[in-house]
Design a protein around this motif. Structure first.
Motif, PDB file in Angstrom:
ATOM      1  N   VAL A 262       0.837   1.714   8.394  1.00  0.00           N
ATOM      2  CA  VAL A 262       1.475   0.419   8.125  1.00  0.00           C
ATOM      3  C   VAL A 262       1.716   0.265   6.639  1.00  0.00           C
ATOM      4  N   LYS A 263       2.802  -0.402   6.313  1.00  0.00           N
ATOM      5  CA  LYS A 263       3.142  -0.647   4.928  1.00  0.00           C
ATOM      6  C   LYS A 263       2.416  -1.910   4.474  1.00  0.00           C
ATOM      7  N   VAL A 264       1.832  -1.864   3.259  1.00  0.00           N
ATOM      8  CA  VAL A 264       1.194  -3.077   2.731  1.00  0.00           C
ATOM      9  C   VAL A 264       1.781  -3.418   1.373  1.00  0.00           C
ATOM     10  N   HIS A 265       1.857  -4.711   1.132  1.00  0.00           N
ATOM     11  CA  HIS A 265       2.418  -5.203  -0.123  1.00  0.00           C
ATOM     12  C   HIS A 265       1.360  -5.107  -1.219  1.00  0.00           C
ATOM     13  N   THR A 266       1.663  -4.396  -2.296  1.00  0.00           N
ATOM     14  CA  THR A 266       0.696  -4.231  -3.393  1.00  0.00           C
ATOM     15  C   THR A 266       1.410  -4.507  -4.716  1.00  0.00           C
ATOM     16  N   LEU A 279      -7.001  -3.996  -2.482  1.00  0.00           N
ATOM     17  CA  LEU A 279      -7.148  -3.912  -1.035  1.00  0.00           C
ATOM     18  C   LEU A 279      -8.609  -3.977  -0.597  1.00  0.00           C
ATOM     19  N   ILE A 363      -5.067   5.693   2.262  1.00  0.00           N
ATOM     20  CA  ILE A 363      -4.081   4.796   1.649  1.00  0.00           C
ATOM     21  C   ILE A 363      -3.353   5.563   0.570  1.00  0.00           C
ATOM     22  N   ASN A 370       6.084  -1.582  -5.325  1.00  0.00           N
ATOM     23  CA  ASN A 370       5.166  -2.637  -4.899  1.00  0.00           C
ATOM     24  C   ASN A 370       4.651  -2.505  -3.467  1.00  0.00           C
ATOM     25  N   TYR A 371       4.751  -1.275  -2.910  1.00  0.00           N
ATOM     26  CA  TYR A 371       4.198  -1.066  -1.573  1.00  0.00           C
ATOM     27  C   TYR A 371       3.370   0.210  -1.488  1.00  0.00           C
ATOM     28  N   HIS A 372       2.290   0.126  -0.782  1.00  0.00           N
ATOM     29  CA  HIS A 372       1.522   1.313  -0.406  1.00  0.00           C
ATOM     30  C   HIS A 372       1.485   1.371   1.113  1.00  0.00           C
ATOM     31  N   ILE A 373       0.953   2.475   1.652  1.00  0.00           N
ATOM     32  CA  ILE A 373       0.774   2.505   3.110  1.00  0.00           C
ATOM     33  C   ILE A 373      -0.688   2.740   3.444  1.00  0.00           C
ATOM     34  N   ARG A 374      -1.081   2.218   4.563  1.00  0.00           N
ATOM     35  CA  ARG A 374      -2.421   2.466   5.091  1.00  0.00           C
ATOM     36  C   ARG A 374      -2.288   3.373   6.291  1.00  0.00           C
TER      37      ARG A 374
END
Length: 577
Positions: A262-266, A279, A363, A370-374
């Motif tokens: 899943v993509k997360v906003h970072t 996170l 991760i 501005n996005y990473h993935i988990r």
RNA sequence: CGGGGCGUAGCGCAGCGGAUAGCGCGCUUGGUUCGGGACCAAGAGGCCGGUGGUUCAAAUCCACUCGCCCCGACCA
């Protein structure tokens, strides 16, 4: 010798006429212990950044180190050469090192505009000699050595004698018909070096090492524990010893739950520190993605967030030409700035650190600002070409052989032995006819020792608050005589007697007959680190004994004059043991 | 190459809100001392790293430059 006070007899080594310019205060440019002590003791003086002159005391120490080295090199059949420091560009071009050495090489031109190097080392030169004079395998093996100056325009000279631009080095080169021969020459050198360092009474580790610009063959280093060194020795109780540059440690994989990607906003979170903090996860849960370039090819490297990449290992695997991509290149290649890069969807060659094998629930960057993935699962989501040992050993790591905790100690490189193979003999045409009448390149090895570093290191390893304590074999003098009151005729006469006795018995002796207070003389002798000190003063005169002090043995003897020499011989034996 | 620090007597340092450059150690001479950097007295020693500028006046302010030391130099 007539009048003991007024005679000027040049055969007597008098302190008053020796050049031993000691310094009462610490020179401000010296921070490193050995640097301070060598300056203060009048062993060395700087001429320019990274260039030193050796004063008589320093040269005497170096001379003694060289003597040991010569003896041990001769013992394994080495032949000493005297080689030129100036060498023409062409031979360096042939082996590619005119390029490889880059700015590290001092270069100059003669009046006809021909280019030369001030040799940083002499492989090309000895190989050129070998090419011209060695024809047949019957002439092999050969071991050639030299003790001479080498020149390297270091990025930054530092630490007094630790890293200098003109330095004294013993270098030897072995020439064999085949790998077995090289193995033999290599172990001969290893043994010779162990004897040399043992005789110098220096503490050292023999470690696995990396060849760097010398070659890619097997190599071992002699590292001395030292706070002013520039290397690190990785040591295990089980006997595993390696330079940090090549050291390996046991993988300590972390298990996380597998989950879908899943993509997360970072927002604005780029570093491992920031992302993990944001996170609320351990750094071990992250995968760092690094982009490297090698001859125009893009290489992607993955390593766990808490780990650091060891570039030396990269160079060993991918060659010297590998380099990190610049910020701009990364943007062009991946489409996102460093900090949000991840392996997902990258069509380049991907290599991952061994520790990441089977890693799940990780991760990493999403390749989108501005996005990473988990939920990264390396095996499922990434086409890893190969798992490699890429990480640098860190504190808390465990031995790859036995699993015990590793120690990482700062150390100074004193010697390095390499298997070169045919890296130089090939390009320079150093070939012989083998027993089958076939022409083949000579198999070479190269073996260096830094003499100035031995001096610096020994100075540090033996020093107390007052100065170095040279082992007897390396001390500038073996015996020093201090006359407490030089205006006292009996003291002067006794001193001169004692001096003559020592001299006749073969001790390297210096007599301090300066009209100075006793404190001054004691301090200066401390700085000179002379192992056996004889004090002629009122105390001894009264008792009719000669006062002998040996700091290294923590001993003071009061000897009759007639027993002096046998006593000194005894001490010498003990100090040499 | 980036960052920081420092250049004043041989060494270690002060002086840097502009005017005559100072201290300690060392050095020279004489004397007293003499088992851990002694004491007294009298001396010598400086293009204040260099160049240019500001000013009536610069070690001191400004600009440039040279040298030395320390840290870093790809680690996302």
């Amino acid at each position: 010798m007539t009048d003991p006070i007024f005679s000027v007899n040049i055969t007597v080594m008098r302190w008053s006429h020796s050049l031993i310019p000691t310094l009462r205060e610490n020179p401000k440019e010296a921070e490193v212990l050995s640097h301070r002590l060598l300056l203060r003791g009048g062993y060395i003086r700087p001429l320019a950044s990274g260039i030193y002159n050796l004063l008589p005391l320093g040269w005497r120490v170096i001379t003694r180190i060289s003597r040991i080295i010569r003896e041990e090199m001769d013992r394994i059949g080495g032949q000493e050469f005297y080689l030129s420091a100036l060498s023409p560009k062409e031979i360096w071009v042939k082996t590619g090192r005119w390029e490889d050495y880059g700015e590290l090489m001092f270069r100059l031109k003669d009046r006809k505009d021909r280019e030369y190097a001030l040799s940083p080392t002499h492989e090309e030169i000895v190989t050129q000699i070998a090419a011209k004079v060695i024809r047949s395998y019957r002439q092999l093996p050969q071991i050639w050595y030299q003790i001479q100056r080498k020149y390297r325009d270091e990025l930054r000279p530092r630490g007094g004698m630790v890293r200098i631009r003109e330095f004294l080095m013993k270098d030897s080169y072995s020439f064999d018909i085949d790998e077995e021969g090289l193995d033999r020459s290599f172990s001969l050198h290893r043994e010779a070096y162990q004897r040399i360092f043992d005789r110098c009474k220096i503490n050292y580790y023999l470690v696995e090492a990396s060849g760097g610009v010398m070659g890619e063959g097997e190599s071992e280093e002699f590292l001395a524990p030292s706070s002013s060194g520039e290397d690190f020795a990785v040591i295990c109780n089980c006997g595993y010893q390696a330079n940090l540059e090549v050291a390996q440690s046991a993988s300590e994989p972390k298990e996380y739950h597998d989950e879908p990607v899943v993509k997360v906003h970072t927002p604005e979170k780029r570093t491992v520190e920031e992302v993990a903090g944001f996170l609320g996860v351990e750094k071990t849960r992250l995968v760092k993605t690094m982009i490297y370039i090698r001859n125009g090819r893009t290489i992607v490297l993955l390593i766990r967030g808490d780990r650091e990449l060891n570039e030396e290992k990269l160079r060993r695997r991918f060659g010297l030409a590998i380099r990190p991509a610049s910020g701009d290149e990364i943007k062009k290649l991946v489409g996102v700035e460093a900090g949000f890069v991840g392996p997902l969807g990258l069509e380049y060659e991907i290599y991952a650190d061994l520790e990441l094998r089977g890693a799940r629930g990780m991760i990493t960057g999403a390749n989108e600002r501005n996005y990473h993935i988990r939920g990264l699962n390396l095996e499922r989501d990434v086409r890893v070409k190969e798992y490699l040992d890429l990480r640098r050993v860190g504190p808390g790591d465990h031995c790859i052989r036995c699993g015990q905790l590793l120690r990482i100690e700062p150390a100074m490189e004193l010697g390095h032995i390499f298997k070169l193979g045919i890296k130089y003999s090939g390009p320079l045409g150093a070939t012989v006819i083998d027993s089958n009448g076939k022409e083949r390149p000579i198999v070479m090895g190269s073996y260096g020792i830094g003499l100035g570093r031995i001096m610096a290191c020994l100075c540090e390893q033996t020093a107390d608050d007052d100065g170095p304590n040279w082992p007897l074999q390396l001390a500038p003098y073996e015996v020093s005589i201090i006359t407490i009151n030089t205006n006292d005729r009996p003291q002067m006469e006794t001193s001169e007697d004692v001096y003559n006795l020592c001299q006749k018995a073969g001790f390297a002796t210096i007599w301090d007959e300066r009209d100075e207070g006793p404190g001054v003389k004691f301090k200066d002798h401390d700085l000179a680190g002379i192992p056996i000190r004889i004090i002629i003063g009122p105390e001894g005169m009264k008792k009719e004994r000669i006062d002998v002090k040996v700091k290294l043995l923590n001993r003071r003897l009061l000897l009759r004059k007639e027993d002096l020499i046998s006593g000194l011989v005894e001490l010498k034996k003990e100090l040499s043991g």
